[in-house]
Motif scaffolding. Structure first.
Motif, PDB file in Angstrom:
ATOM      1  N   PRO A  74       0.806  -1.220   0.000  1.00 57.99           N
ATOM      2  CA  PRO A  74       0.000   0.000   0.000  1.00 57.99           C
ATOM      3  C   PRO A  74       0.841   1.274   0.000  1.00 57.99           C
ATOM      4  O   PRO A  74       0.427   2.287  -0.586  1.00 57.99           O
ATOM      5  CB  PRO A  74      -0.821  -0.130   1.296  1.00 57.99           C
ATOM      6  CG  PRO A  74      -0.950  -1.595   1.508  1.00 57.99           C
ATOM      7  CD  PRO A  74       0.354  -2.169   1.046  1.00 57.99           C
ATOM      8  N   THR A  75       2.018   1.246   0.630  1.00 57.60           N
ATOM      9  CA  THR A  75       2.894   2.419   0.597  1.00 57.60           C
ATOM     10  C   THR A  75       3.372   2.699  -0.819  1.00 57.60           C
ATOM     11  O   THR A  75       3.481   3.861  -1.238  1.00 57.60           O
ATOM     12  CB  THR A  75       4.093   2.212   1.534  1.00 57.60           C
ATOM     13  OG1 THR A  75       3.620   1.974   2.862  1.00 57.60           O
ATOM     14  CG2 THR A  75       5.005   3.423   1.538  1.00 57.60           C
ATOM     15  N   VAL A  76       3.672   1.648  -1.574  1.00 57.20           N
ATOM     16  CA  VAL A  76       4.064   1.815  -2.975  1.00 57.20           C
ATOM     17  C   VAL A  76       2.922   2.439  -3.765  1.00 57.20           C
ATOM     18  O   VAL A  76       3.120   3.346  -4.585  1.00 57.20           O
ATOM     19  CB  VAL A  76       4.489   0.465  -3.573  1.00 57.20           C
ATOM     20  CG1 VAL A  76       4.724   0.597  -5.075  1.00 57.20           C
ATOM     21  CG2 VAL A  76       5.733  -0.065  -2.879  1.00 57.20           C
ATOM     22  N   SER A  77       1.707   1.960  -3.511  1.00 55.68           N
ATOM     23  CA  SER A  77       0.551   2.509  -4.225  1.00 55.68           C
ATOM     24  C   SER A  77       0.346   3.974  -3.891  1.00 55.68           C
ATOM     25  O   SER A  77       0.048   4.784  -4.776  1.00 55.68           O
ATOM     26  CB  SER A  77      -0.704   1.694  -3.873  1.00 55.68           C
ATOM     27  OG  SER A  77      -1.813   2.139  -4.615  1.00 55.68           O
ATOM     28  N   LYS A  78       0.509   4.327  -2.633  1.00 59.20           N
ATOM     29  CA  LYS A  78       0.341   5.740  -2.237  1.00 59.20           C
ATOM     30  C   LYS A  78       1.437   6.603  -2.839  1.00 59.20           C
ATOM     31  O   LYS A  78       1.178   7.707  -3.340  1.00 59.20           O
ATOM     32  CB  LYS A  78       0.380   5.850  -0.710  1.00 59.20           C
ATOM     33  CG  LYS A  78       0.149   7.266  -0.184  1.00 59.20           C
ATOM     34  CD  LYS A  78      -1.258   7.726  -0.495  1.00 59.20           C
ATOM     35  CE  LYS A  78      -1.620   9.001   0.262  1.00 59.20           C
ATOM     36  NZ  LYS A  78      -0.768  10.142  -0.083  1.00 59.20           N
ATOM     37  N   ALA A  79       2.702   6.119  -2.824  1.00 57.54           N
ATOM     38  CA  ALA A  79       3.802   6.900  -3.390  1.00 57.54           C
ATOM     39  C   ALA A  79       3.669   7.050  -4.898  1.00 57.54           C
ATOM     40  O   ALA A  79       4.152   8.033  -5.475  1.00 57.54           O
ATOM     41  CB  ALA A  79       5.139   6.247  -3.051  1.00 57.54           C
ATOM     42  N   SER A  80       3.022   6.093  -5.544  1.00 56.35           N
ATOM     43  CA  SER A  80       2.819   6.177  -6.992  1.00 56.35           C
ATOM     44  C   SER A  80       1.567   6.959  -7.354  1.00 56.35           C
ATOM     45  O   SER A  80       1.244   7.088  -8.537  1.00 56.35           O
ATOM     46  CB  SER A  80       2.720   4.774  -7.594  1.00 56.35           C
ATOM     47  OG  SER A  80       1.492   4.156  -7.228  1.00 56.35           O
TER      48      SER A  80
END
Length: 402
Positions: free
Chosen positions: A280-286
């Motif tokens: 989810p952190t990757v999704s938020k950063a993207s």
């Protein structure tokens, strides 16, 4: 004579003989010890000049006798709020009373009030504790407006519940749109408080939205080998793939995927080992780009690069310091020109590309600095550098397609 003096003092300070035994003997002992004149002088005509006479005996008033300084100190201490409170308004010399030493009873009430305040704060803290929400087994919590909205619209995940912050502010319209999206997908909606959302996403910036869904997985590389319909219709179309080797920071990975999606990268391939998953952190950063962009993985990057080279692709590596590369031409990314499908390979910030991967590259690209660099800050963040590399290459792709 002594009894008459004591009676006069008691009447002067408004006390009864029964309550002044200890006071009198303390005063007498102190006066005797300090070898001062007799404690009481004959009353002056006109009464006490420092304050009005008090008390009475049979309707007549006896002015208070003049007291020595030491005796006055004892009197003040004995008539202070700590002991016997004076009647009426305090005299001007009662400084200890005017300064307000705390009486015993009010002090105990104040302590009780403090305990009551502490218990009230404890109750408030108890009420402010978030209600723990039990998650579905095998699920994760997406957070943020863009990731949750794109996850709902793409349906690449199985979704269980949508959590929205109770709000009547400017984001009310956005929350209404989320409710419509969730209803269209058959996802239950729960309106909760902000602290419940904070607990769900462990304090990250959720923007009032959390989505419980299954994790997003990498696609297998075999799926990427299948030709696209667009490739069959236009064989001369230039393709650019991005290969990531051991990118472990989720924030960097998310920023890389966001730049790749924005600049028009056709495929993203990452190494399966020692790489960050699609969290989810990757999704938020993207900013939700990972929800719409296909990301593939392979457990053998070198074999993959060899296979693409045999198919006619050009493999281009990246390097921070050109002098670190041997037997491979290094050019500026601004000078790079390409006319066939290309793969750009990015390594992590700490180690860069492995030696095995460097030896499979046809050329190496570097970003020329704009000034003489101070030691220790001679490189860029990997996501920023990738954005510069991709822009210099993808801009050529756009010019050729016009």
């Amino acid at each position: 004579m002594e009894q008459a003096l004591k009676s006069g003092v008691w009447r002067a300070v408004g006390l009864s003989p029964a309550s002044c035994g200890r006071w009198w003997w303390g005063l007498r002992y102190r006066s005797t010890r300090e070898q001062r004149p007799p404690p009481f002088a004959p009353p002056a005509a006109g009464g006490d000049e420092e304050g009005p006479a008090r008390g009475g005996d049979g309707g007549r008033q006896l002015p208070p006798p003049a007291l020595p300084e030491a005796s006055r100190a004892v009197t003040r201490s004995r008539t202070s709020p700590e002991g016997l409170a004076p009647q009426g308004q305090p005299r001007p010399w009662h400084k200890s009373y005017e300064r307000g030493a705390r009486p015993a009873a009010p002090g105990s009430r104040e302590l009780w009030g403090s305990d009551e305040g502490d218990s009230s704060k404890a109750r408030k803290r108890q009420e402010q504790k978030p209600v723990l929400i039990e998650r579905t087994k095998g699920s994760e919590i997406l957070f943020g407006i863009a990731p949750c909205s794109l996850a709902l619209s793409q349906s690449r995940r199985d979704m269980f519940r949508l959590f929205l912050k109770e709000s009547s502010g400017p984001r009310r319209l956005i929350m209404s749109e989320f409710v419509l999206q969730a209803m269209a997908r058959g996802v239950p909606v729960h309106h909760v408080k902000g602290r419940e959302l904070n607990a769900l996403c462990r304090g990250r910036v959720h923007q009032g939205v959390c989505l419980e869904a299954t994790p997003l997985r990498f696609k297998s590389l075999e799926e990427a080998e299948k030709p696209d319909v667009g490739d069959e219709e236009n064989p001369k179309q230039q393709l650019i793939w991005l290969v990531l080797e051991k990118i472990q920071d989720p924030m960097n990975l998310g920023a890389l995927l966001r730049s790749a999606y924005f600049l028009g990268v056709d495929r993203v391939v990452t190494s399966q080992r020692n790489s960050c998953p699609l969290t989810p952190t990757v999704s938020k950063a993207s900013s939700g780009a990972v929800e719409v962009l296909d990301v593939y993985s392979t457990d053998d990057i070198q074999s993959f690069l060899k296979a693409k080279t045999a198919e006619g692709w050009e493999v281009v590596g990246t390097v921070t310091k050109p002098e670190e590369v041997e037997n491979i031409p290094v050019i500026s990314c601004l000078e790079f020109r390409w006319s066939k499908p290309v793969i750009i390979v990015i390594g992590n910030e700490g180690d860069g590309l492995s030696l095995e991967t460097q030896l499979l590259c046809h050329r190496m690209l570097a970003i020329p600095p704009g000034r003489a660099l101070h030691p220790g800050i001679e490189s860029l963040n990997v996501s920023v550098a990738t954005g510069i590399f991709l822009h210099s290459i993808c801009s050529q792709k756009l010019r050729h397609s016009d």
